[in-house]
Design a protein around this motif. Sequence first.
Motif: not given
Lengths: 247, 505
Positions: A30-52
């Motif tokens: 796992r190196g440089l992340p590839v980010i899809d900035s057009n992805c739904s806010s819900d998904v981004v929020r879910q990612c943020a919630v689980i991020c330790p």
Amino acid sequence: MLKVFKNKLEQGCKTSAYPKVPINLYHRFRGLPVIDSNCSSDVVRQCAVICPQEAIDVSARTIDLGRCTFCGQCETVANGAFVKFSQNFELGAANRSDLITGGSLPALADHAKQHFKKLFGRSLQLRQVSAAGCNSCEADTNVLNTPFFDLSRFGIDFVASPRHADGIHVTGPISRNMRQALLDTYEAVPAPKVVIASGCCSISGGPFYGSDEVVGDLNSLLPVDLYIPGCPPHPLTTLHALLQYFK
Amino acid sequence: MDNYLLQIHNGQVIPRADIPQVPYDVFYTELSAFVKNEGFIVQYFAYQEENANRLLAVVRNSAGLFVIGTETGRTFKSLTGAVSEKFHMFEREIAEQYGLKPDGHPWLKMVRYHKNYSGEEDVFGNNYSAEIPGNYPYFKVDGQAIHEVAVGPVHAGIIEPGHFRFQCAGEEVLHLEIQLGYQHRGIEKMMPTMPQKRFPIICETIAGDTTIGHNLCLCQAMESLSGKNVDKGAKIVRSIALELERICNHIGDLGALSGDVAFNPPAAYFGRLRGEFLNLLQVLSGNRFGRGLVRPGGVAHVMGDEQRQLIRAKLAETTPEIEHVCDLLFTAHTVLARFEHTGTVKHEMAKDLGLVGYAGRACNIGYDARVSFPTEMYGELPPNSNHVTQGDVLSRATVRREEIMHSLKIINMLLDKPETTAAPVQMEDCALKPDSFVVTINEGWRGEVSHCVLTDSSGKVQRYKIKDPSFHNWTGLAMSLRNQEISDFPLCNKSYNLSYCGFDL
């Protein structure tokens, strides 16, 4: 003696041709992340919630590579709709703010302090200081002296005394109990000197952010010139950063 | 005597109410009888409950694992001087963490230098606003011919910080005192205050070279407390990862030992070979130290045919190379001359200190948690046995050589098992059984790694206790240096290669 020769023949030359020849790391790396900035806010929020590491900013849709441990859990949300980690290990940055990324990093070779290239481009001697590092950053820095990476061929060495050094390479979240020793070591290095923060611990406290026994941010103590993210940084990440920044 | 001690099992959850609570004098006599009779301490720590200070001990002998608890006031009678040196560090840690004084402790000083958790008056009279770690009185040998050597905290190489204070007569070391604490990050104190999602990330960095060992202890504890099952496929991956971690570290250290006696070819070859195994952990998990692999309930990455094949091929390629480089190292008489009779710890001494892992096995203490308290797949795997047990550098090096070959063999056996885990598992919050207690033990590459969890009435982690094998073994290194030449310190140190951060937490 005969055994030395036999082993030498069996081992052969293992030194990598990097950087002349590129290296591809295994696809699970796992190196440089590839980010899809057009992805739904819900998904981004879910990612943020689980991020330790609380490394994801929902509104800006960025990941802070200075906090991220590259655990990869956000990649599993909605099949990587927001973030997927690439095998690009080139993660070094000259500014802390560059590490808060939407998926790209500025070219490290174009950083502001070009006089460092003139001063240290042919010979760079570093004093490593582990300030509560967990021995992963240390181990994967040490590895640069093994035959595969062979750091010395680039004129870069880790030295025993700060008096012999051009700068310090710091790992760990800087425990209260190492703060003074770290500052003393920095003090002992003759100017002009370089400060390198290696691993998310020295950049943001890493896994230990929030503990009152650590300082957590090297830049709050000393002016950091080069940031090398990772938990720990892959040896190639460190090698790439050193070569780009100083050569 | 076993009337008071309650027998428990590795990774088994028991209600806190079941932990036998006895008066301190009974606790004292029970533990002293147990420890004097081939018994060893796994965990011994303090915690607070309803404004009472409690002590809890988990001990082991060949019959199994036992627990006992007691309540204590601000001071309690020390077991260290009167009964066994095994209690030494544990009692100092209790004093530092909770401000409880082991009365009569022969060498009561700071372990790590931090404020205590209970807000009680500091046992050492410290005011922690001053940063003075390491700046303490040391054990001193008097005499005109005696000189003192102070090393650290910052060392010459790329290595963690710690302080070593030698009392020497000429080249000969009469006494070495090791003072750590520089790496203290406050992990035990922060664990109960952190959301569960941070647990594995923190535990993977307790000691980075024991990422799998410590994280397994956490995950097994979480699994027991939440009733999660782990399928066989995941257990296979976890066991392989633990063995790969062992191989990486042992190979790296054999290389470093070779470098320390200025025999460079094996140092270079082992240095490179170690990388091959770190890369195999990367094949499994995407990280060279196995981070992000083990999670409560299983593993976050499935081992498919591709990974199996890559590991198998790399083992086949590197095994003869490792054998040949080992042969080169262990038959060079210049190497043997330095390894033999250097840094010897006698069996009796090792037993009194309670050494674990290869440090213990090199002194003929056979204990291996994979055999005594098997987790994961270890119940089905053959144990290792070692035969060079003089307690010197050569013995420690030889044990590691044998363990590398053993680990290679059992990884191959694990790869032959056809089971694959059903699905990858990610970290998610889980409800933990309230008012419960669990202890987990795994044989990390350095030896016995153990975590203890106490949950409160709402199922929150109330006390999280971590023990790295280095907590037992640093004293072994200090004893290795007795009457050695100070120039042999690097060699002795590397033959143990103990963890600073695992000790400092």
